[in-house]
Scaffold this motif. Structure first.
Motif, PDB file in Angstrom:
ATOM      1  N   PRO A  93       0.893  -1.332  -0.099  1.00 13.37           N
ATOM      2  CA  PRO A  93       0.006   0.088   0.085  1.00 13.37           C
ATOM      3  C   PRO A  93       0.795   1.498   0.039  1.00 13.37           C
ATOM      4  CG  PRO A  93       0.003  -1.011   2.192  1.00 13.37           C
ATOM      5  CD  PRO A  93       0.705  -2.127   1.402  1.00 13.37           C
ATOM      6  N   SER A  94       2.045   1.343   0.366  1.00 17.32           N
ATOM      7  CA  SER A  94       2.902   2.438   0.471  1.00 17.32           C
ATOM      8  C   SER A  94       3.240   3.024  -0.984  1.00 17.32           C
ATOM      9  CB  SER A  94       4.068   2.039   1.244  1.00 17.32           C
ATOM     10  OG  SER A  94       5.063   0.988   0.174  1.00 17.32           O
ATOM     11  N   LEU A  95       3.045   1.992  -2.069  1.00 14.97           N
ATOM     12  CA  LEU A  95       2.741   2.641  -3.177  1.00 14.97           C
ATOM     13  C   LEU A  95       2.288   4.052  -3.508  1.00 14.97           C
ATOM     14  CD1 LEU A  95       2.765  -0.805  -5.619  1.00 14.97           C
ATOM     15  CD2 LEU A  95       4.849   0.910  -5.429  1.00 14.97           C
ATOM     16  N   PHE A  96       1.032   3.630  -2.966  1.00 18.78           N
ATOM     17  CA  PHE A  96      -0.122   4.764  -3.254  1.00 18.78           C
ATOM     18  C   PHE A  96       0.442   6.121  -2.557  1.00 18.78           C
ATOM     19  CE2 PHE A  96      -2.019   1.088  -4.646  1.00 18.78           C
ATOM     20  CZ  PHE A  96      -2.874   1.583  -5.608  1.00 18.78           C
ATOM     21  N   ARG A  97       1.303   6.137  -1.694  1.00 17.93           N
ATOM     22  CA  ARG A  97       1.782   7.253  -0.723  1.00 17.93           C
ATOM     23  C   ARG A  97       2.654   8.054  -1.649  1.00 17.93           C
ATOM     24  NH1 ARG A  97       3.097   3.131   3.687  1.00 17.93           N
ATOM     25  NH2 ARG A  97       1.067   2.958   4.774  1.00 17.93           N
ATOM     26  N   SER A  98       3.001   7.563  -2.760  1.00 13.16           N
ATOM     27  CA  SER A  98       3.632   8.601  -3.798  1.00 13.16           C
ATOM     28  C   SER A  98       2.866   9.272  -4.536  1.00 13.16           C
ATOM     29  CB  SER A  98       4.607   7.675  -4.644  1.00 13.16           C
ATOM     30  OG  SER A  98       4.813   8.569  -5.889  1.00 13.16           O
ATOM     31  N   PRO A  99       2.619  10.422  -4.511  1.00  8.31           N
ATOM     32  CA  PRO A  99       1.623  11.286  -5.290  1.00  8.31           C
ATOM     33  C   PRO A  99       1.569  11.177  -6.879  1.00  8.31           C
ATOM     34  CG  PRO A  99       2.463  12.738  -3.641  1.00  8.31           C
ATOM     35  CD  PRO A  99       3.323  11.445  -3.821  1.00  8.31           C
ATOM     36  N   GLY A 100       2.789  11.082  -7.239  1.00  6.44           N
ATOM     37  CA  GLY A 100       2.894  10.820  -8.860  1.00  6.44           C
ATOM     38  C   GLY A 100       2.429   9.676  -9.204  1.00  6.44           C
ATOM     39  N   PHE A 101       2.637   8.489  -8.389  1.00  5.21           N
ATOM     40  CA  PHE A 101       2.096   7.201  -8.826  1.00  5.21           C
ATOM     41  C   PHE A 101       0.678   7.121  -8.479  1.00  5.21           C
ATOM     42  CE2 PHE A 101       0.597   2.706  -7.350  1.00  5.21           C
ATOM     43  CZ  PHE A 101       1.098   2.094  -8.568  1.00  5.21           C
ATOM     44  N   ARG A 102       0.005   7.777  -7.717  1.00  9.17           N
ATOM     45  CA  ARG A 102      -1.278   7.814  -7.276  1.00  9.17           C
ATOM     46  C   ARG A 102      -2.116   8.606  -8.227  1.00  9.17           C
ATOM     47  NH1 ARG A 102      -0.864   9.639  -2.376  1.00  9.17           N
ATOM     48  NH2 ARG A 102      -1.410  11.786  -2.637  1.00  9.17           N
ATOM     49  N   TYR A 103      -1.560   9.773  -8.582  1.00 13.30           N
ATOM     50  CA  TYR A 103      -2.295  10.444  -9.664  1.00 13.30           C
ATOM     51  C   TYR A 103      -2.068   9.750 -11.130  1.00 13.30           C
ATOM     52  CZ  TYR A 103      -1.947  14.572  -6.375  1.00 13.30           C
ATOM     53  OH  TYR A 103      -2.095  14.918  -5.114  1.00 13.30           O
ATOM     54  N   GLY A 104      -1.028   9.114 -11.311  1.00 13.98           N
ATOM     55  CA  GLY A 104      -0.928   8.532 -12.672  1.00 13.98           C
ATOM     56  C   GLY A 104      -1.657   7.467 -12.731  1.00 13.98           C
ATOM     57  N   VAL A 105      -1.952   6.450 -11.802  1.00  9.24           N
ATOM     58  CA  VAL A 105      -2.942   5.372 -11.806  1.00  9.24           C
ATOM     59  C   VAL A 105      -4.375   5.970 -11.978  1.00  9.24           C
ATOM     60  CG1 VAL A 105      -4.078   3.785 -10.266  1.00  9.24           C
ATOM     61  CG2 VAL A 105      -1.508   3.559 -10.569  1.00  9.24           C
TER      62      VAL A 105
END
Length: 549
Positions: free
Chosen positions: A282-294
């Protein structure tokens, strides 16, 4: 898998457990053989072109199998859903049984799906074999191919392999409607799927060139997380499909799916706190870039899915085009997407990725917005060329940037997992767009048709009731020619009135369906403003090696 595979194909950067020394017994050609790269590209081409064949062949499949447009549309959405729901699990299965074995099983499952299409005499085998088994095959194929490319190629050869496979996905998305339309019109849609099996057979005959990629990471499986993932995505999309078919327990399915997604988030955080293996970190989604990209990836695929179900139905059921005519009409969308992705991927220069993504969503939204008022006035596919070119240009800009933007902030050792999440988000978005646009279209058709029938001065009350009951049981987009055949034996004035109503309400239903991709494009555009506020991501070497997302 057309849109999801083409736009969500995301080569991972190296991760430590994949960097295994090459055994001296391994075949020398396994570390950069161009034939292997070509075979992998052929497999990706089949994976992407498959759904295009279904989209442009809807009317032919409906007629040959004596089924309904909504039934075929449900099969297309179900295939994308199964792929989305199981792709994270498929990646873990490949870790456990071996990536080469997962690759072979995925190819065999996909081949079984294509064969079921060629031999089907009803919709049932298509739903079971093509949609479910074929979708499971796709969920094994995508992650296995990513690992095998990384493990069988090095240096420049690896970048070329990623580029070739990515290009195959993009070319398949571009020519798929034309290829499927030509074969369906001049041969048969069944031949098109048989040709898929021929390509898969050629790929399997070259399996000796593939060297397996060993996995040395943790082998524990997060069964609860996997189950919640399937229930979450499956419940939401299946609820929409059940609503479309007039079934019951729609709210329970959708609410249950949303609850499962919430439970999955809680479960993953719980496993993380305890230091236990989880379906994904779940820490993947703590990166704003990854979250916005997905999020952008999901919105792009919802827009693509909704557009690619509404337009083929409009072309084949309203304008009564052949599959070839539908493919030619859709060519401005697919070909402009391919050309712009190619140019933008190479010529982006110093332009900020977030800004290019924002322009892409803006053009996609403008193209669909222009398309909506044209639908009721269109007499031919020529009327759609300009908005399709605009929307295709926007999609091309998105394809050229979204994957690199999404994966670049992720650490090297977690890139494969992040790519899997990205692909799952794309496949889920595609299935949601297909299902929701189709369901909204049929609901609008039913409501508008019933209202006009009840307001008719020609239809008697008993006939109005009959129309309302028929729509309640089985709302369906039908061509006027097909409707005339069903109305044979009715008084001429009744036939004329019902056909007149059908002519009026079908464009309205299709306009409402196009509101789904319009809304997705607008949400993607707003999400892109958040992307622009972040620092530009540093390009990933593996992603740069492939010109298409």
């Amino acid at each position: 898998m057309t849109g999801a595979a083409a736009a969500a194909w995301s080569p991972p950067r190296p991760r430590p457990d994949d960097d295994q020394p090459v055994s001296s017994a391994a075949p020398a050609e396994g570390s950069g053989n161009p034939r292997l790269a070509l075979l992998l590209a052929m497999a990706m081409f089949v994976l992407v072109v498959d759904t295009s064949l279904m989209n442009v062949s809807i009317s032919a499949v409906v007629e040959d199998l004596d089924t309904t447009v909504s039934g075929v549309q449900s099969a297309i959405a179900l295939e994308a859903l199964v792929s989305a729901a199981f792709i994270l699990i498929g990646s873990k299965v490949g870790d456990l049984i071996g990536r080469k074995r997962a690759y072979v099983l995925g190819l065999l499952a996909y081949a079984a799906g294509a064969l079921s299409m060629a031999l089907a005499q009803s919709l049932v085998p298509i739903l079971i074999v093509w949609a479910v088994i074929g979708g499971l095959g796709a969920s094994l194929l995508l992650p296995a191919m990513q690992s095998l490319i990384h493990g069988n190629f090095e240096g420049a050869a690896q970048r070329k392999a990623y580029a070739l496979v990515g290009a195959a996905a993009a070319i398949a998305a571009a020519v798929g409607p034309l290829l499927g339309g030509f074969i369906t019109t001049y041969l048969s849609w069944r031949i098109a799927f048989l040709l898929e099996d021929v390509v898969i057979l050629v790929v399997l005959l070259g399996i000796g060139l593939v060297r397996d990629v060993p996995y040395t990471g943790p082998r524990r499986v997060d069964v609860v997380g996997a189950t919640l993932s399937v229930l979450g995505m499956g419940g939401i999309v299946l609820g929409i499909l059940v609503w479309q078919e007039g079934g019951e327990s729609v709210a329970a399915l959708i609410v249950g799916g949303a609850a499962a997604m919430g439970a999955l988030a809680w479960w993953l955080l719980r496993r993380e706190r305890r230091g236990e293996a989880a379906l994904l970190d779940p820490s993947l989604f703590r990166s704003p870039g990854f979250r916005y990209g997905v999020t952008g990836q999901t919105m792009q695929q919802i827009a693509l899915g909704g557009t690619m179900i509404a337009l083929p139905i409009f072309l084949q059921m309203v304008l009564e085009y052949t599959a070839m005519g539908a493919g030619l009409t859709l060519a401005p969308l697919s070909l402009s997407m391919f050309a712009v992705a190619l140019v933008a991927g190479k010529k982006a220069g110093t332009r900020r990725p977030g800004s290019i993504i924002r322009v892409g969503f803006a053009l996609l939204t403008i193209g669909i917005a222009v398309l909506i008022p044209i639908v009721p006035r269109a007499d031919s596919g020529w009327d759609l060329v300009v908005p399709l070119l605009i929307a295709g240009t926007g999609l091309g800009l998105l394809v050229s940037q979204l994957n690199n933007y999404t994966l670049s902030p992720v650490a090297e050792e977690r890139a494969s997992e992040a790519a899997g999440v990205n692909s799952a988000a794309g496949s889920f978005g595609l299935s949601f767009g297909l299902a929701f646009a189709g369901a909204i279209m049929l609901a609008t058709l039913s409501i508008a048709f019933t209202h006009q029938a009840e307001s008719s001065q020609v239809l008697r009350p008993a006939e109005q009731e009959q129309v309302a009951q028929a729509l309640e049981d089985d709302a369906e987009v039908m061509s006027n020619t097909g409707l005339e055949q069903q109305l044979a034996g009715q008084p001429p004035q009744v036939q004329d009135e019902i056909i007149s109503i059908n002519t009026d309400v079908r464009p309205l239903a299709l306009q409402v369906a196009l509101a789904i991709p319009l809304l997705a494009g607008l949400l993607g555009f707003l999400n892109a403003f958040r992307m622009v506020r972040l620092p530009d991501p540093k390009p990933s070497g593996s992603v740069e090696g492939m010109g298409f997302g």
